[in-house]
Motif scaffolding. Sequence first.
Motif, PDB file in Angstrom:
ATOM      1  N   THR A  47       0.834  -1.194   0.000  1.00 19.86           N
ATOM      2  CA  THR A  47       0.000   0.000   0.000  1.00 19.86           C
ATOM      3  C   THR A  47       0.869   1.245   0.000  1.00 19.86           C
ATOM      4  N   CYS A  99       1.145   5.319   0.832  1.00 21.71           N
ATOM      5  CA  CYS A  99       0.492   6.200   1.803  1.00 21.71           C
ATOM      6  C   CYS A  99       1.187   7.550   1.854  1.00 21.71           C
ATOM      7  N   VAL A 146      -5.532   4.746   5.234  1.00 21.03           N
ATOM      8  CA  VAL A 146      -4.618   3.603   5.321  1.00 21.03           C
ATOM      9  C   VAL A 146      -4.696   2.951   6.694  1.00 21.03           C
ATOM     10  N   GLN A 202      -7.641   0.757   6.594  1.00 25.78           N
ATOM     11  CA  GLN A 202      -7.322  -0.399   5.761  1.00 25.78           C
ATOM     12  C   GLN A 202      -6.433  -1.406   6.502  1.00 25.78           C
ATOM     13  N   GLN A 203      -5.405  -0.900   7.171  1.00 30.28           N
ATOM     14  CA  GLN A 203      -4.486  -1.785   7.874  1.00 30.28           C
ATOM     15  C   GLN A 203      -5.168  -2.528   9.017  1.00 30.28           C
ATOM     16  N   ARG A 212       2.205  -7.281   5.464  1.00 33.12           N
ATOM     17  CA  ARG A 212       1.763  -5.953   5.066  1.00 33.12           C
ATOM     18  C   ARG A 212       2.961  -5.032   4.892  1.00 33.12           C
ATOM     19  N   VAL A 222       3.737  -0.978   3.918  1.00 32.05           N
ATOM     20  CA  VAL A 222       3.241   0.371   3.677  1.00 32.05           C
ATOM     21  C   VAL A 222       4.407   1.213   3.165  1.00 32.05           C
ATOM     22  N   ARG A 244       5.709   1.575  -5.464  1.00 22.89           N
ATOM     23  CA  ARG A 244       5.196   0.214  -5.611  1.00 22.89           C
ATOM     24  C   ARG A 244       6.337  -0.768  -5.843  1.00 22.89           C
ATOM     25  N   LEU A 269      -2.864  -2.663  -3.164  1.00 26.23           N
ATOM     26  CA  LEU A 269      -4.134  -2.089  -2.730  1.00 26.23           C
ATOM     27  C   LEU A 269      -3.891  -0.632  -2.386  1.00 26.23           C
ATOM     28  N   ASP A 270      -4.544   0.268  -3.106  1.00 29.36           N
ATOM     29  CA  ASP A 270      -4.310   1.693  -2.900  1.00 29.36           C
ATOM     30  C   ASP A 270      -4.704   2.128  -1.494  1.00 29.36           C
ATOM     31  N   ALA A 271      -4.162   3.275  -1.098  1.00 30.11           N
ATOM     32  CA  ALA A 271      -4.428   3.833   0.228  1.00 30.11           C
ATOM     33  C   ALA A 271      -5.916   3.969   0.508  1.00 30.11           C
ATOM     34  N   SER A 308      -6.316  -1.829  -7.204  1.00 32.90           N
ATOM     35  CA  SER A 308      -6.471  -3.172  -6.645  1.00 32.90           C
ATOM     36  C   SER A 308      -6.125  -4.189  -7.725  1.00 32.90           C
TER      37      SER A 308
END
Length: 261
Positions: free
Chosen positions: A6, A8, A16, A19-20, A30, A32, A64, A78-80, A156
């Motif tokens: 992700t 951020c 975010v 999401q997290q 995960r 970030v 990314r 997965l975007d912020a 996504s």
Amino acid sequence: MTTVITLCSAARLDHVRRQQQFLATQPVRRVVVWLDPDPPPPFPGASVVHVPPGPHGMRLAAGRNRGAVHADDLLVFLDADCLPGPSLLARYQSAAAAHPDAVLCGPVTYLPEGLRPVEPNALPSLTAPHAARPSPPDGENVVAGPDDYRLFWSLSFAVTAPTWTRLGGFDEAYEGYGGEDTDLAWTARTAGIPLVWVGGAHAYHQYHPTSSPPWQHLDDILRNGRLFAARWGFWPMQGWLDAFAEAGAIRPTPTGWERSG
């Protein structure tokens, strides 16, 4: 192991963090990627990578790519803004087993202003996938046609580690807003890498104000559009370019679009 990557910035920090919290209930790694110049805040349980802005703004493509270095078997981007639906990871994992050589894309629902779900099981009742992209029935995977690559969104998607290596990641020449995701799609198309629509891999885009066309990103769109056109022979983001032109902000020239003033 599946790794969720992700991006951020401070502007999306609340998104975010929510999401997290959703992802923390699932057995995934995960990562970030913090895109602002200042040091990143903590994200408990996640690996944090710092990719400061470049000369032309946030380095989304580079971010990314740096996040992907930490991945193992399956990479999920997965975007912020996006919350993972309860079945998103399971559907991507199943699709990756069936199509290990493909770029996998799930449907995205845009949540209305003021709606902030607090737990994953609240999401399925809100499902209303964006009509611009296919949304197969839950559990079904549909291989896209050659014209569908223009529908790829980086907010996504998932790839296996070998497919990511074959793609070569995002082109880091793109800085600021726009173009890097379409470039990746055309790289996949040219390499013969399938694009697969994954039914049931739902993501839910959290509301934030936007403008259409995105005036704040005009210079980014021109710069990145010119880069894309030099590589692929046509300009991306045509709808926005048409809107900018209709407003008198840009004009066509023999070498492409440029500001009018």
